[in-house]
Design an enzyme around this catalytic site. Structure first.
Site, PDB file in Angstrom:
ATOM      1  N   LYS A  75      -6.239  -3.255 -15.644  1.00  0.00           N
ATOM      2  CA  LYS A  75      -6.543  -3.978 -14.631  1.00  0.00           C
ATOM      3  C   LYS A  75      -8.237  -4.242 -14.432  1.00  0.00           C
ATOM      4  O   LYS A  75      -8.889  -3.485 -14.611  1.00  0.00           O
ATOM      5  CB  LYS A  75      -6.031  -2.754 -13.612  1.00  0.00           C
ATOM      6  CG  LYS A  75      -6.273  -3.402 -12.152  1.00  0.00           C
ATOM      7  CD  LYS A  75      -5.557  -2.252 -11.144  1.00  0.00           C
ATOM      8  CE  LYS A  75      -5.459  -2.592  -9.657  1.00  0.00           C
ATOM      9  NZ  LYS A  75      -4.902  -1.549  -8.743  1.00  0.00           N
ATOM     10  N   SER A  82      -0.156   0.967  -5.476  1.00  0.00           N
ATOM     11  CA  SER A  82      -0.618  -0.346  -6.234  1.00  0.00           C
ATOM     12  C   SER A  82       0.013  -0.442  -7.527  1.00  0.00           C
ATOM     13  O   SER A  82      -0.249  -1.502  -8.374  1.00  0.00           O
ATOM     14  CB  SER A  82      -2.026  -0.404  -6.437  1.00  0.00           C
ATOM     15  OG  SER A  82      -2.603  -0.740  -5.041  1.00  0.00           O
ATOM     16  N   SER A 114      -1.752  -3.696  -5.938  1.00  0.00           N
ATOM     17  CA  SER A 114      -2.620  -4.566  -6.280  1.00  0.00           C
ATOM     18  C   SER A 114      -2.807  -4.522  -7.581  1.00  0.00           C
ATOM     19  O   SER A 114      -3.549  -5.324  -8.516  1.00  0.00           O
ATOM     20  CB  SER A 114      -4.143  -4.153  -5.941  1.00  0.00           C
ATOM     21  OG  SER A 114      -4.366  -2.631  -6.434  1.00  0.00           O
TER      22      SER A 114
END
Length: 447
Positions: A78, A176, A152
């Site tokens: 990420k 997330s 996210s």
């Protein structure tokens, strides 16, 4: 020739150990799939093609190759965690293009275990929202590309669901990891506080954000979790009888759970009961102030992360979110509400080993440029589909998303498992039972 795309991390590592595959050929195959499919999916902000192939050769030359738990396994990271030599943009035009001088500790642990970082994945700006879109692109659900991958950690989830990598690293501050995993048919676990090193942004959203795995199988999720936590463990017996509470109610008043997600939780509960667990309906005593407390922490975390960034280069929804949060930082920093929530819920988890809920309230919103839309519209869209996750960031207790069944569209459905502090292995054992009782498809049929 054997293809390693679509294989699990455990299968790839075993093949590398046994000399049936080399790290180079495994990584090259996954890079080719990224090149072929990512224009349709939008999982990656940056692909490390040459660096990944070079690092694959380095892994192959390691004298301890046959003992590495993730030997030769491609992994995506990420884009809010440091990867040496790469810049973290965190989904924003306002962040500097400065290469990181070192790996984040979780990235370092993955590399020490033999994994190879093939790229950094797309996130919404400052990792704020449950849809992954912004100046670096839109991450789409590989099972239904008209819908968001979630957020996210949406790019990481999309990469795994599309078969571009077998596992990916993400993090979870208000859901997330669990939100995109539920959208994309993946297994994830948000570890409890302090189990896996955090170090996310400028304060881990006051200790609510945790790093964790995204995988297609419980075995891979457990394998990656143990590497990240640096504590290989003995899994608990899957056959152990556990007291499981089934709750279908949204923690947030006024937000309802749609029938497909409620039905999935009911069906999962029925299967676990037939497997010998003690399952009964029971509602956690969520306080009336949970919604306002969640909003205060969510916005305040963004306010801290936005400090020092040029507001003119931030999206409008991010600017408003941070402005709201600046008024909450002082009260949130005290941690009083989080402690009150823990005390309120502790008796419930003294009576129950595991809480089973729907993972989401409804399917993810459209894959669209949500970052160009107003803050209130984003807030309402996020709240309407993902109310189930925030309580467990506030408490700091472990929680999982597990695929279970399908939606009317054919995309995956999912349930959530929540446990008391230190129960990660217990949750993984229950998830493994669900995987056995109701197997799921691993990779979206993009080709």
């Amino acid at each position: 020739m054997t293809s390693w795309v679509g294989r699990t991390a455990a299968e790839i590592a075993a093949a590398v150990h046994e000399k049936r595959a080399t790290p180079h050929e495994v990584v090259a195959e996954h890079l080719a799939r990224i090149e072929r499919l990512d224009a349709r999916v939008g999982a990656f902000r940056h692909v490390r093609r040459d660096a990944a192939l070079a690092e694959a050769e380095e892994v192959a030359a390691r004298p301890d190759l046959d003992r590495l738990p993730l030997a030769g396994v491609p992994v995506a990271v990420k884009d809010n965690l440091a990867v040496r030599g790469e810049c973290n943009r965190v989904g924003s035009a306002a962040t500097p293009e400065t290469p990181a001088g070192h790996d984040h500790v979780t990235v370092a642990r993955l590399r020490a275990a033999g994994a190879i970082v093939v790229g950094l994945t797309n996130v919404p700006e400052l990792c704020v929202f449950g849809t992954t879109d912004g100046v670096h692109g839109i991450a789409r659900n590989p099972w239904d590309t008209s819908r968001t991958a979630g957020g996210s950690s949406g790019g990481s989830a999309a990469a795994v669901a599309a078969g571009m990598v077998p596992i990916a690293l993400g993090n979870d501050g208000m859901g997330s990891l669990r939100i995109p995993a539920a959208n994309c048919g993946l297994v994830t676990i948000k570890p409890g506080y302090g189990t896996v090193p955090a170090g996310i942004g400028d304060g881990d959203w006051f200790g609510m954000s945790e790093n964790g795995p995204l995988a297609t199988t419980v075995e891979d999720a457990r394998l990656m979790f143990e590497v990240l936590a640096d504590r290989p463990g003995t899994p608990p017996r899957e056959s152990a009888t556990r007291r499981i509470a089934l709750s279908l109610r949204s923690p947030l008043p006024g937000v309802s759970v749609s029938r497909p997600y409620a039905d999935a939780a009911r069906e999962a509960a029925a299967l676990l009961e037939r497997a010998g667990h003690e399952v009964r309906p029971a509602e956690p005593p969520y306080p009336w102030w949970l919604g306002t407390t969640s909003l205060a922490h969510w916005t305040a975390g963004t306010a801290v992360d936005a400090e020092g960034l040029d507001p003119r280069r931030l999206a409008r929804r991010t600017r408003v979110h941070a402005a709201v949060g600046r008024r909450c930082v002082k009260s949130v920093r005290s941690g009083d509400r989080r402690e009150q929530l823990r005390r309120r819920l502790e008796p419930f988890f003294a009576e129950h080993d595991v809480l089973l809920t729907p993972a989401l309230a409804r399917r993810g919103p459209a894959a669209a440029p949500w970052h160009t839309r107003g803050w209130l519209r984003n807030l309402l869209a996020n709240t309407a589909y993902s109310p189930m996750t925030p309580p467990w960031n506030l408490t700091g207790w472990p929680a999982m998303a597990v695929p279970f069944g399908t939606l009317p569209s054919g995309a995956p459905c999912a349930v959530q498992l929540v446990g008391r502090p230190g129960s990660e292995s217990e949750l993984l054992a229950v998830a493994a039972q669900l995987e056995t009782l109701r197997p799921w498809r691993r990779t979206a049929p993009l080709e």
